[in-house]
Design an enzyme around this catalytic site. Sequence first.
Site, PDB file in Angstrom:
ATOM      1  N   LYS A  53      -5.682  14.751  -6.278  1.00  0.00           N
ATOM      2  CA  LYS A  53      -4.357  14.335  -6.744  1.00  0.00           C
ATOM      3  C   LYS A  53      -4.304  14.336  -8.274  1.00  0.00           C
ATOM      4  O   LYS A  53      -3.341  14.806  -8.870  1.00  0.00           O
ATOM      5  CB  LYS A  53      -4.022  12.941  -6.189  1.00  0.00           C
ATOM      6  CG  LYS A  53      -3.765  12.953  -4.682  1.00  0.00           C
ATOM      7  CD  LYS A  53      -3.741  11.557  -4.078  1.00  0.00           C
ATOM      8  CE  LYS A  53      -3.583  11.615  -2.563  1.00  0.00           C
ATOM      9  NZ  LYS A  53      -3.695  10.306  -1.907  1.00  0.00           N
ATOM     10  N   GLN A  97      -5.089   4.075  -3.385  1.00  0.00           N
ATOM     11  CA  GLN A  97      -5.645   4.856  -2.274  1.00  0.00           C
ATOM     12  C   GLN A  97      -6.025   3.934  -1.116  1.00  0.00           C
ATOM     13  O   GLN A  97      -6.757   2.956  -1.306  1.00  0.00           O
ATOM     14  CB  GLN A  97      -6.874   5.646  -2.770  1.00  0.00           C
ATOM     15  CG  GLN A  97      -7.466   6.591  -1.756  1.00  0.00           C
ATOM     16  CD  GLN A  97      -6.534   7.756  -1.378  1.00  0.00           C
ATOM     17  OE1 GLN A  97      -5.807   8.280  -2.205  1.00  0.00           O
ATOM     18  NE2 GLN A  97      -6.538   8.123  -0.111  1.00  0.00           N
ATOM     19  N   ASP A 120       4.120   6.597  -3.297  1.00  0.00           N
ATOM     20  CA  ASP A 120       3.731   6.831  -1.897  1.00  0.00           C
ATOM     21  C   ASP A 120       4.881   6.494  -0.942  1.00  0.00           C
ATOM     22  O   ASP A 120       4.826   6.836   0.237  1.00  0.00           O
ATOM     23  CB  ASP A 120       2.524   5.943  -1.532  1.00  0.00           C
ATOM     24  CG  ASP A 120       1.217   6.738  -1.514  1.00  0.00           C
ATOM     25  OD1 ASP A 120       1.280   7.975  -1.396  1.00  0.00           O
ATOM     26  OD2 ASP A 120       0.146   6.110  -1.611  1.00  0.00           O
TER      27      ASP A 120
END
Length: 302
Positions: A53, A97, A120
Amino acid sequence: MSAQIISGTEIATQLRTDLAREVAALADEGLVPGLATVLVGEDPASRAYVGMKNRAAAEVGIHSRQIDLPRDIDEEELLGRVEGLAADPAIHGILVQLPLPDPIDEARILAAIPPGKDVDGFHPVNVGRLSQGAHDVLAPCTPRGIVEMLVRSGHDPAGREVVIVGRSNIVGRPMASLLLRRGAGGDATVTVAHSRTPDLGAVTRRADIVIVAVGRPGTLTADMVKPGAVVIDVGVNRVDDPSTEKGYRLTGDVDFEAVRAVAGAITPVPGGVGPMTIATLLSNTVQAARSLREAGRNGTSR
Ligand code: NDP
């Protein structure tokens, strides 16, 4: 008949090229989108995802900051780090994460990310607004990437019958919300199936577009697909394969070779949904930077 292969790798490359251009134009206006990724612990898969990412962000000109924290970090300290990023004007997107190690309360940490920086799309405010049909909302990357992939490959879901297999908060549910929205990328007739659906094949055979997000190889077989349907395989499964160097290979949830003979179009694994997820994270970061700038100008914040 052999299905069209929808290459997520190719479409994600187009998307990233478009984004690089957009980021360069924003930089000329003095706005450099910033993404912070927070990794707790040493899980190799999580480390690999976060690394990908950050590299992808840097490639399109997004300022990226990776924050590595020890596995035994205290929940309050982690919360403090996230709150620090929430207040940092150089950071427009925050990604923690998952999964977080026990006993950290994941929901509490995610709730500390302001909705406007929640790239997200997991914050309850964003989930709620998406399910109300809002378009100016940060939506989860995998389903948003799938919509982009469908539209860019000529399979606009508008007016089509879509069956989603899987009802997770990360894929199935937000996928349904996106496809139900009015307007661009939406307007589909949506059914969501799951492990308690009695005759899955009877449901999936109705679909013009089938999206499978289960996490079990061979979930969708050829007899479960209407001839000519579009098949999107979200699953990522490791299966033993002694003939490979690593001793395993990645496969999706769809019986690829057999379904390919029936479907009109199909995504491969790897090289399908995965690259779109990462490209969409970058797109969400740019969207967040623009919205936060707008909110700053208007004296509002979300
Ligand atoms: P979850 O385990 O959270 O959800 C799986 C869903 O599948 C559940 O809703 C479950 O139903 C349903 N299910 C399980 N077995 C069956 C069955 N036999 N028939 C019908 N439905 C079934 O998984 P995720 O949504 O997080 O992920 C799904 C897959 O997608 C995984 O392989 C994951 O690795 C992959 N993935 C890939 C991404 C990418 O970028 N390529 C991103 C995110 C996920 P129930 O709710 O009843 O238990």
